[in-house]
Enzyme design. Sequence first.
Site: not given
Length: 163
Positions: A9, A12, A127, A14-16
Amino acid sequence: MTYHVCFVCTGNICRSPMAESVFRARTVEAGLADLVEVDSAGTDGWHEGDGADPRTVSVLEDHGYGTEHTARRFDRSWFDRLDLVIALDTGHLASLRRLAPTARDAEKVRLLRSYDPAAGSDLDVPDPYYGGLDGFEECLEMVEAASDGLLAAVREQVEGRAV
């Protein structure tokens, strides 16, 4: 031979890392933990060395996932060792494909939600960073929904290597 998957993401945090935790749990449940290495990175290095966003950690813990994480920036040299690079949105997909040293490396980059047949045409995982906890919950739902399809694709590759 180990199969390497990296989720990417922006920062690095939140999402990933969320996708990394969920997919690692899926590989353990499937008995593939010894055959599949899972990690994550960001397209940018703003948060390098930081842990995951506290909201990510909270949502992961609330749903029984591990939360150990240190942010890092994706490096183009990693393409040599990675089998699959999973982008969390179309912006990451484009950035990673531009970064890829070869056309073969660019083909390794895929969108996470492309593995979710119910995702429709919007394949971005939004995001959640600038919103509230509900955005992180929504992110987790999207990640979980795509992880089963991704696991099936990875299992097929891992089993194909064993033949």
